[in-house]
Design a protein around this motif. Structure first.
Motif: not given
Length: 339
Positions: A8-11, A20-27, A30-33, A45-47
């Motif tokens: 899901t996080l692509g790591v 993990i933090q960087k992947a989360y911030f980027d996603l 990108k997907y925040h409502p 996807k954000f959920q």
């Protein structure tokens, strides 16, 4: 099949916490409502991204996830006490000595998602069931209600978040100035009606700062501002060129041929223009000082451009008469037309 949080996080499964933090911030960005107000798939996807980070972003929960997979929530680490989804231990306190009061999450997310991420964002997200980015900090505080809060000089002096907004104003209001009504939705969901003063001569794309009308500050600090971008509606006859006001001046065939006096409305009142006899479309008439008056500077001019208008339902006999008149006068209207 249970969701693979690493995918899901692509790591990779051996990814560091920083990765993990960087992947989360980027996603999350990108997907925040807030950034995808009309995309329902982005909400889902954000959920998933948020759920994955809730686990992998916590060292102890990640270890349990690696050991037991998606059923880790029913296990007890080391045979001891159980943990809930937020990472809070029964009876208060966070796993691993983590203290949410030690981190300013509103500033943390604002640095990564841009100005206004902790303040102006949240209207679209609220409608989708999410708060703005700053609401993440509030979630940590609600999860640990028993711990005393520690105020700092930095937090008490911090301003509230600014709100970016746009407003459409009529062309005449942009020239003469006036007032406009603005509806602003707060992070709380409340909608406020605000009266905005439009300064005379403002151009499309310019910004107006409304001080103290942004989001409230934490712990009673100074509220933020509203940064208002102005968009000016088009006018069917008038255009702006710098401080000059250009008007398309419709005249009849007879007025163009014989000349006429025509009244023209302007921001400074009505003026009478003398259309010379024999005027063709494109002839410009200038009236000094009757254009746009800037806040500091010399007023522009009014430029009236003649536009000859033929009758819509001209008869065949009149059409032949016009052709006969045209033959009487040798003209070369396109002699200088070239590429």
């Amino acid at each position: 099949m249970a969701e693979d949080f690493y995918k899901t996080l692509g790591v990779a499964r051996n990814a560091s916490q920083a990765e993990i933090q960087k992947a989360y911030f980027d996603l999350a960005k990108k997907y925040h409502p807030d950034k995808n107000p009309d995309d329902k798939s982005a909400v889902k996807k954000f959920q998933k991204v948020q759920a994955a980070f809730d686990v992998l972003g916590n060292a102890e929960k990640r270890e349990m996830y690696d050991r037991y997979g998606s059923s880790f929530g029913s296990q007890r680490p080391g045979g001891g006490q159980s943990y809930n989804w937020t990472g809070q231990q029964p009876g208060g306190g966070f796993a691993g000595g983590f203290n949410p009061e030690d981190i300013d999450f509103s500033q943390f997310f604002g640095d990564r998602f841009g100005e206004g991420a902790g303040g102006a964002a949240g209207a679209n997200a609220g409608a989708a069931g999410f708060g703005g980015f700053s609401d993440i900090f509030k979630q940590f505080k609600r999860a640990n209600p028993g711990r005393p809060q520690r105020a700092s000089s930095a937090s008490t002096s911090r301003r509230g978040a600014d709100i970016s907004h746009t407003i459409q104003v009529p062309f005449t209001t942009s020239i003469n100035g006036g007032e406009a009504q603005l509806s602003v939705q707060r992070q709380s969901g409340k909608v406020d009606a605000i009266t905005v003063k439009i300064p005379p001569g403002i151009e499309s794309g310019k910004k107006i700062r409304i001080r103290g009308q942004g989001e409230p500050a934490p712990r009673g600090g100074t509220p933020g501002d509203i940064l208002l971008t102005v968009h000016v509606d088009a006018h069917p006859y008038y255009q702006r060129r710098g401080n000059h006001l250009v008007v398309r001046l419709p005249v009849t065939l007879a007025e163009a041929a014989a000349g006429a006096k025509i009244d023209v409305p302007t921001p400074r009142g009505t003026v009478t223009l003398n259309v010379p006899a024999g005027s063709s479309s494109g002839v410009k008439l200038r009236v000094k000082g009757y254009g746009i008056t800037p806040k500091n500077g010399t007023p522009g001019d009014l430029l009236a451009e003649v536009s000859v208008v033929l009758p819509k339902n001209i008869s065949e006999s009149d059409r032949k008469l016009l052709c006969e008149i045209d033959k009487r006068y040798e003209q070369q209207p396109r002699h200088d037309l070239h590429w």
